[in-house]
Design an enzyme around this catalytic site. Structure first.
Site: not given
Length: 466
Positions: A273, A239, A166, A371
């Protein structure tokens, strides 16, 4: 518009949802909204296909994967176009993603499958074999949707697993098109790709027919995936997010290092990331590095990725655009000095923010501790190695980091003290298919890529011999 792939067929959906071009904020396409029944059908198809795919000779599986890579290259132009329109990234970045996806597929196809014979005093006592899980449920993010998918599809297929994937609802189209392109190369049910808003994700992660989950995305969502996996004791690879520091020692070539840091911080508008999220610079060269970074920010070409001269595209979603602006405004309130950029949107349609270089922030500022996942880079000064290592490690994240110095031995020494799954020396954000990508702390569980990532798609079976 691309269709879903279920059991070797192109499948439409009764309902659709809008896909927005972030460079214009206009709806430019509709994507299929899969139902739970279609999810069930995809899982059932993958379960059936697993029974024969796991028995298929590994040499055949390798040949199929190489053929998939060839097909991706042959259709690179249309995949690039979908990526630019739905994600917003510059043309050259999308090109790199497509070609990198093909390269990753080919490399993974050549990896050896593990297995050992165990002997005691020269006598065979058993074999340790690796067996596929079955159906792998893969959920991929919106920042690098295609290569994130291949990082999951390739090792799953080589090891004899089947896949239900997905993509993010923000960037489903290139991945759906990939499923269509590979339709005639893979047996029905081996690779199923469905699209839906995030409302369907809980049903997917909790599905009893899926034996392993592999997810790339935010830490907050990763925690939900991890919890859902516990219900049926699924295998899990996560991850997740990062707050990736770069530590710059005083002996570097300032101009050269600035170029490399800028590229690793602002690639894909900072929406990576493992991108550099904060820079710690030795006090002796702090001001000089800031000047160089600010100069590079001022030269950025901002616009739609369809223009091949553009170097910085938009943020991909309204939510991310709003979050980055909020963090930048908070930085201004915390006394941050904008050496480049400003805490405001670019005056044009689309989710555009100019690259910003910010100095003078305390370590407690949100732009330092959170972040940002966008084009705003805090630069902080340090004087002692022990101090900067402690500051770099003062985060719940541990995805990646980098250390910059002419003295390689000194840089490696510092790198070994950083709590991160990957620490680069004199480079940053340079993943290779030969090396594992893994996070520590809140940045992930398990590994992707290389032999280490391949093993995460296999379960140990011991056969003991009398």
């Amino acid at each position: 518009m691309p269709s879903m792939t279920i059991d070797g067929l192109c499948v439409e959906a009764t309902d659709t949802y809008d896909v927005i071009n972030p460079a214009t904020t206009d709806v430019f396409a509709q994507a299929p909204q899969a139902t739970e029944d279609q999810l069930d059908a995809a899982v059932a198809a993958a379960q059936r296909a697993f029974l024969t795919w796991r028995e298929t000779d590994v040499a055949v599986r390798r040949e199929v994967m190489v053929a998939c890579a060839v097909r991706m290259r042959a259709h690179a132009d249309e995949l690039i176009d979908w990526l630019v329109r739905e994600q917003g990234k510059p043309f050259v970045v999308a090109q790199g993603e497509v070609m990198g996806s093909a390269r990753w597929m080919e490399f993974t196809a050549g990896l050896p499958l593990p297995g050992e014979v165990v002997e005691v005093d020269g006598v065979k006592v058993g074999e340790v074999r690796r067996k596929p899980y079955g159906v792998v449920g893969a959920i991929v993010p919106w920042n690098y949707p295609l290569i994130s998918a291949v990082w999951k599809i390739a090792p799953a297929l080589l090891t004899g697993n089947t896949v239900v994937l997905k993509p993010s609802p923000f960037t489903p189209l290139a991945t759906l098109r990939l499923g269509e392109l590979l339709l005639d190369l893979l047996p029905p049910g081996v690779l199923n790709i469905i699209s839906a808003t995030d409302d369907l994700a809980p049903a997917m992660t909790a599905h009893s027919g899926i034996r392993k989950l592999t997810f790339t995305g935010s830490t907050a969502t990763g925690k939900k995936v991890f919890a859902a996996a516990a219900e049926h004791i699924k295998g899990v690879t996560l991850e997740l997010g990062g707050n990736d520091p770069a530590i710059v020692l005083a002996d570097v070539d300032v101009a050269d290092t600035a170029q490399k840091i800028f590229a690793a911080a602002f690639a894909n508008s900072g929406q990576v990331c493992s991108a550099i999220k904060r820079v710690y610079v030795h006090a002796d060269i702090h001001d000089a590095l800031v000047v160089e970074l600010a100069s590079l920010a001022g030269k950025a070409v901002i616009g739609s990725g369809l223009d091949e001269t553009v170097t910085v595209g938009p943020l991909s979603t309204q939510a991310q655009f709003d979050k980055v602006l909020d963090l930048m405004n908070d930085a201004a309130e915390q006394g941050g000095v904008f050496a480049a950029g400003a805490p405001e949107a670019v005056d044009r349609p689309g989710y555009f923010i100019a690259p910003a270089i910010i100095t003078g922030l305390p370590d407690t500022a949100r732009l330092v501790t959170e972040e940002q996942f966008g084009p705003a880079l805090p630069i902080l000064s340090f004087t002692h190695i022990d101090e900067v290592v402690s500051r770099a490690n003062d985060t719940p994240y541990g995805l990646s980091a980098s250390v910059w110095s002419i003295d390689i031995e000194a840089a490696v020494s510092v790198a070994s003290r950083i709590d991160a799954g990957t620490v680069w020396v004199n480079q940053h954000m340079k993943p290779r298919p030969q090396l594992p990508t893994a996070g520590v702390k809140a940045s992930g569980v398990g590994a992707e890529n290389g032999a280490w990532g391949l093993e995460s798609f296999l379960q140990i079976q011991t056969i003991a011999v009398a």
